[in-house]
Design an enzyme around this catalytic site. Structure first.
Site, PDB file in Angstrom:
ATOM      1  N   GLY A  29      32.798  10.239  -4.223  1.00  0.00           N
ATOM      2  CA  GLY A  29      31.702  10.912  -3.542  1.00  0.00           C
ATOM      3  C   GLY A  29      31.091  11.996  -4.412  1.00  0.00           C
ATOM      4  CB  ALA A  30      28.155  12.589  -5.817  1.00  0.00           C
ATOM      5  N   GLY A  31      28.894  14.656  -2.867  1.00  0.00           N
ATOM      6  CA  GLY A  31      28.236  15.613  -1.988  1.00  0.00           C
ATOM      7  C   GLY A  31      28.782  17.018  -2.136  1.00  0.00           C
TER       8      GLY A  31
ATOM      9  CB  THR B 264      30.591  23.760   8.617  1.00  0.00           C
ATOM     10  OG1 THR B 264      31.075  22.500   8.144  1.00  0.00           O
ATOM     11  CG2 THR B 264      29.920  23.569   9.975  1.00  0.00           C
TER      12      THR B 264
ATOM     13  CB  ALA C 122      20.162   9.283  -7.831  1.00  0.00           C
TER      14      ALA C 122
ATOM     15  CE  LYS D 147      30.450  23.847   3.745  1.00  0.00           C
ATOM     16  NZ  LYS D 147      31.633  23.213   3.126  1.00  0.00           N
TER      17      LYS D 147
END
Length: 270
Positions: free
Chosen positions: A120-122, A56, A148, A60
């Site tokens: 979100g962009a994770g 986790t 970004a 990763k």
């Protein structure tokens, strides 16, 4: 299981219940606190008794880097949550978050052609892109607080063949309202102000990667509007099933694993 922090994880509950139900005596699943920088040395020092590892955050990407071979989806996403020991001692990396997300969204009625909005962009957003590709969704709008961060997703979207549409956080409620499928991957509390602003589309499905506390305000608003909602616990179970079967080579006893989650969460909501 490797990660940091990790004491809160329910994965040992799920996997160990599966081992018991499947009659896999001698199998056990445990937590190991491990930062990303520590992961390569830890994996290199493991003996042949280790059949596999769940990984986790924040490890990763490091898990993918230490693997000798990897699944196409893990390579496309650029992250792995699963390391499997091969008979020759090498490590194979996979990302069962993607298959798990496909499963929970399919069970919720999501099909080809759906328009997806991701908050979100994770790392979980990367899995959502891959799931959208497998489900043949028409487009994915990514709403993030930093432009970004969306730019960093573009190579992933290109590798997956996903049409990525960037969007500003100030208009997040409008993009949620336009979505057939909304996926929230942001940390606890970030999306809460949207709950009173969004008008859910008829027939929309909302997936929230969080599961503690539950329901989130955004999930509660979708439920109140009569929309289908799935949670991070649904995904946690689904991705664990994929890991279990790769680790052991036997079919996962899904009912027993789900019941273990219910008991651990005092009823749960799966």
């Amino acid at each position: 299981m490797l990660g940091k922090p990790i004491a809160h994880s329910l994965s040992p509950v799920i996997h160990n219940a599966g081992y018991v139900a499947a009659g896999l005596t001698g199998w056990s699943y445990t937590r190991i606190e491990c930062a990303a920088a520590e992961l390569p040395d830890l994996v290199a020092g493991l003996g042949p008794e280790w059949a596999g590892l769940s990984v986790t955050m924040p490890g990763k990407e490091a898990a993918l880097a230490v693997a000798d071979t990897a699944s196409p989806v893990a390579l496309a996403v650029g992250a792995a949550n699963t390391l499997v020991r091969r008979p020759d001692g090498s490590w194979y990396a996979d990302n069962t978050d993607v298959a798990g997300m496909v499963r929970v969204l399919t069970d919720a009625g999501v099909g080809a052609g759906a328009a997806v909005t991701v908050l979100g962009a994770g790392g979980t957003a990367r899995a959502a892109l891959a799931a959208a590709a497998r489900l043949a969704c028409s487009s994915v709008t990514v709403v993030a607080r930093r432009a970004a961060a969306v730019d960093e997703l573009r190579p992933v979207a290109d590798a997956l063949g996903v049409a990525l549409i960037p969007a500003d956080w100030a208009a997040a409620h409008q993009h949620l309202a336009a979505a057939d499928v909304a996926v929230s991957t942001v940390p606890k509390g970030v999306a809460d102000p949207l709950a009173d602003a969004v008008t859910w589309r008829p027939g929309a499905v909302f997936f929230d990667a969080l599961y503690d506390p539950w329901p989130t305000p955004l999930a509660a608003s979708a439920v109140a509007a009569g929309r289908r909602v799935v949670s991070g616990l649904d995904l946690l179970l689904a991705q664990a099933v994929g890991q279990f079967e790769q680790f052991t080579g036997v079919a996962a006893p899904v009912t027993a694993m789900r019941e273990a989650v219910r008991q651990a969460t005092r009823g749960g909501f799966l």
